[in-house]
Design a protein around this motif. Structure first.
Motif, PDB file in Angstrom:
ATOM      1  N   TYR A  55       0.832  -1.205   0.000  1.00  0.00           N
ATOM      2  CA  TYR A  55       0.000   0.000   0.000  1.00  0.00           C
ATOM      3  C   TYR A  55       0.868   1.257   0.000  1.00  0.00           C
ATOM      4  O   TYR A  55       0.617   2.202  -0.766  1.00  0.00           O
ATOM      5  CB  TYR A  55      -0.918  -0.012   1.230  1.00  0.00           C
ATOM      6  CG  TYR A  55      -1.522   1.324   1.572  1.00  0.00           C
ATOM      7  CD1 TYR A  55      -2.678   1.772   0.942  1.00  0.00           C
ATOM      8  CD2 TYR A  55      -0.933   2.151   2.534  1.00  0.00           C
ATOM      9  CE1 TYR A  55      -3.222   3.006   1.248  1.00  0.00           C
ATOM     10  CE2 TYR A  55      -1.471   3.382   2.847  1.00  0.00           C
ATOM     11  CZ  TYR A  55      -2.619   3.812   2.199  1.00  0.00           C
ATOM     12  OH  TYR A  55      -3.143   5.043   2.508  1.00  0.00           O
ATOM     13  N   ARG A  56       1.879   1.299   0.853  1.00  0.00           N
ATOM     14  CA  ARG A  56       2.713   2.494   0.929  1.00  0.00           C
ATOM     15  C   ARG A  56       3.401   2.770  -0.410  1.00  0.00           C
ATOM     16  O   ARG A  56       3.464   3.927  -0.863  1.00  0.00           O
ATOM     17  CB  ARG A  56       3.750   2.341   2.043  1.00  0.00           C
ATOM     18  CG  ARG A  56       4.644   3.568   2.179  1.00  0.00           C
ATOM     19  CD  ARG A  56       5.330   3.673   3.513  1.00  0.00           C
ATOM     20  NE  ARG A  56       5.853   5.026   3.685  1.00  0.00           N
ATOM     21  CZ  ARG A  56       6.235   5.555   4.828  1.00  0.00           C
ATOM     22  NH1 ARG A  56       6.166   4.827   5.949  1.00  0.00           N
ATOM     23  NH2 ARG A  56       6.678   6.784   4.901  1.00  0.00           N
ATOM     24  N   LYS A  57       3.907   1.719  -1.035  1.00  0.00           N
ATOM     25  CA  LYS A  57       4.615   1.882  -2.303  1.00  0.00           C
ATOM     26  C   LYS A  57       3.717   2.435  -3.394  1.00  0.00           C
ATOM     27  O   LYS A  57       4.128   3.313  -4.172  1.00  0.00           O
ATOM     28  CB  LYS A  57       5.197   0.533  -2.738  1.00  0.00           C
ATOM     29  CG  LYS A  57       5.944   0.580  -4.075  1.00  0.00           C
ATOM     30  CD  LYS A  57       6.528  -0.785  -4.416  1.00  0.00           C
ATOM     31  CE  LYS A  57       7.267  -0.747  -5.751  1.00  0.00           C
ATOM     32  NZ  LYS A  57       7.844  -2.091  -6.089  1.00  0.00           N
ATOM     33  N   TYR A  58       2.479   1.936  -3.475  1.00  0.00           N
ATOM     34  CA  TYR A  58       1.614   2.262  -4.600  1.00  0.00           C
ATOM     35  C   TYR A  58       0.562   3.326  -4.303  1.00  0.00           C
ATOM     36  O   TYR A  58      -0.153   3.745  -5.216  1.00  0.00           O
ATOM     37  CB  TYR A  58       0.941   0.992  -5.122  1.00  0.00           C
ATOM     38  CG  TYR A  58       1.913   0.071  -5.799  1.00  0.00           C
ATOM     39  CD1 TYR A  58       2.448   0.387  -7.051  1.00  0.00           C
ATOM     40  CD2 TYR A  58       2.332  -1.102  -5.184  1.00  0.00           C
ATOM     41  CE1 TYR A  58       3.360  -0.450  -7.673  1.00  0.00           C
ATOM     42  CE2 TYR A  58       3.245  -1.939  -5.801  1.00  0.00           C
ATOM     43  CZ  TYR A  58       3.759  -1.613  -7.048  1.00  0.00           C
ATOM     44  OH  TYR A  58       4.659  -2.441  -7.665  1.00  0.00           O
ATOM     45  N   VAL A  59       0.470   3.759  -3.050  1.00  0.00           N
ATOM     46  CA  VAL A  59      -0.499   4.810  -2.729  1.00  0.00           C
ATOM     47  C   VAL A  59       0.209   6.026  -2.139  1.00  0.00           C
ATOM     48  O   VAL A  59       0.403   7.025  -2.830  1.00  0.00           O
ATOM     49  CB  VAL A  59      -1.611   4.291  -1.782  1.00  0.00           C
ATOM     50  CG1 VAL A  59      -2.582   5.422  -1.424  1.00  0.00           C
ATOM     51  CG2 VAL A  59      -2.378   3.152  -2.445  1.00  0.00           C
ATOM     52  N   THR A  60       0.599   5.976  -0.884  1.00  0.00           N
ATOM     53  CA  THR A  60       1.096   7.206  -0.249  1.00  0.00           C
ATOM     54  C   THR A  60       2.414   7.686  -0.850  1.00  0.00           C
ATOM     55  O   THR A  60       2.639   8.897  -0.926  1.00  0.00           O
ATOM     56  CB  THR A  60       1.249   7.011   1.275  1.00  0.00           C
ATOM     57  OG1 THR A  60       2.074   5.870   1.536  1.00  0.00           O
ATOM     58  CG2 THR A  60      -0.110   6.807   1.931  1.00  0.00           C
TER      59      THR A  60
END
Length: 303
Positions: free
Chosen positions: A123-128
């Motif tokens: 999630y962190r890689k592809y969103v935030t």
């Protein structure tokens, strides 16, 4: 066009506006009943903020099966690009709030936490990491455990607050009392420490507007205990307007409910994917002037 719900105590009778009633593009929502026209000499800065929720990021065929599967979810062009483009075009966009169920399948059983950590890293890689606007986030009932979240976001508090332009923004963590045996709909409930923290924020607040970000809406039946907890605290707020911006139900709605002695305006936002299956999704923007939220736009995303 407002999307309204009527409430009588805890009896909920929603009058929802279906997705097919919208055309693609942006639909303005004017919140006029609770918010009078801003006086010409109103103080405070003008800005906007964005809201997205229930991304269920890891529900794609390469990672796991889930209710909102879609090929390469958010690993390609998606709502993040739309948010970045809007922020680039409008310097008044201050931040985006992401209100829970950002990943999925995360429970309070520690045996699932190693996999949960992998989900949060994905999630962190592809969103935030891709967002080009300041962001704030909380976790929801489907990613409720604090421990794996902190492994990936050690710099991010589990609950938070800040002031801007006459509004006090508060992000609440609704799952600090959940245990392994809690079901997915055990409901938000706040521990003593968080309630004392919130009491201090509210009772000493000089802002015109108090905005609580939660995952589950305060008017939901599952939130009946949380409403009782919050009622005496909200009664101490000296400002005029209290808002609850949230997700969880995967639809758009606008309601005014009574929590103790105070009116609370509850605004829910659909997921950027769609309601409960892949389709037209949405994120939302709010405009703030002189310490008041004066309007909201729904930014629709087509397949």
């Amino acid at each position: 066009m407002p999307v309204k719900e009527r409430f009588d105590g805890d009896d909920v009778t929603p009058e929802r506006l279906e997705r097919r009633e919208f055309l693609t593009g942006t639909v303005a929502m004017a919140f006029s009943p609770l918010l009078p026209t801003l006086a010409a000499d109103g103080c405070g800065s003008c800005f906007s903020f964005l809201h997205a929720t229930d991304l269920h990021m890891t529900e794609n065929p390469d990672i796991e099966r889930g209710a909102l599967q879609m090929k390469d979810k958010f690993m390609g062009p998606c709502f993040i690009d739309a948010v970045n483009a809007l922020a680039k075009a409008d310097p008044g966009v201050a931040f985006i709030a992401l209100t829970g169920d950002l990943t999925s399948g995360v429970g309070m059983d520690p045996s699932c936490w190693p996999f949960a950590e992998l989900k949060w890293r994905h999630y962190r890689k592809y969103v935030t990491d891709r967002l080009r606007v300041p962001w704030h986030q909380i976790i929801g009932n489907n990613d409720c455990a604090e421990a794996p979240y902190r492994k990936v976001f050690p710099e991010c508090p589990i609950r938070w607050t800040f002031d801007r332009g006459g509004v006090r923004f508060v992000g609440l963590h609704g799952y600090d009392l959940w245990t392994v045996d809690c079901t997915n709909h055990a409901g938000i409930l706040y521990g003593k420490e968080q309630l004392e923290w919130l009491d201090g924020l509210v009772s000493g607040c000089e802002s015109e507007t108090l905005l609580l970000f939660t995952h589950e809406p305060l008017q939901d039946p599952d939130s009946h205990r949380a409403r009782k907890q919050l009622a005496p605290i909200l009664a101490k707020f000296r400002g005029k307007y209290i808002w609850n911006v949230c997700g969880h139900n995967h639809w758009n709605s606008d309601a005014i409910i009574r929590v103790g002695s105070r009116d609370v305006r509850v605004v829910q936002t659909m997921t950027p994917v769609g309601e409960w299956r892949v389709g037209d999704g949405v994120y939302r923007s709010f405009a703030v002037e002189g310490g008041r939220i004066v309007s909201s736009d729904l930014h629709w995303l087509t397949k």
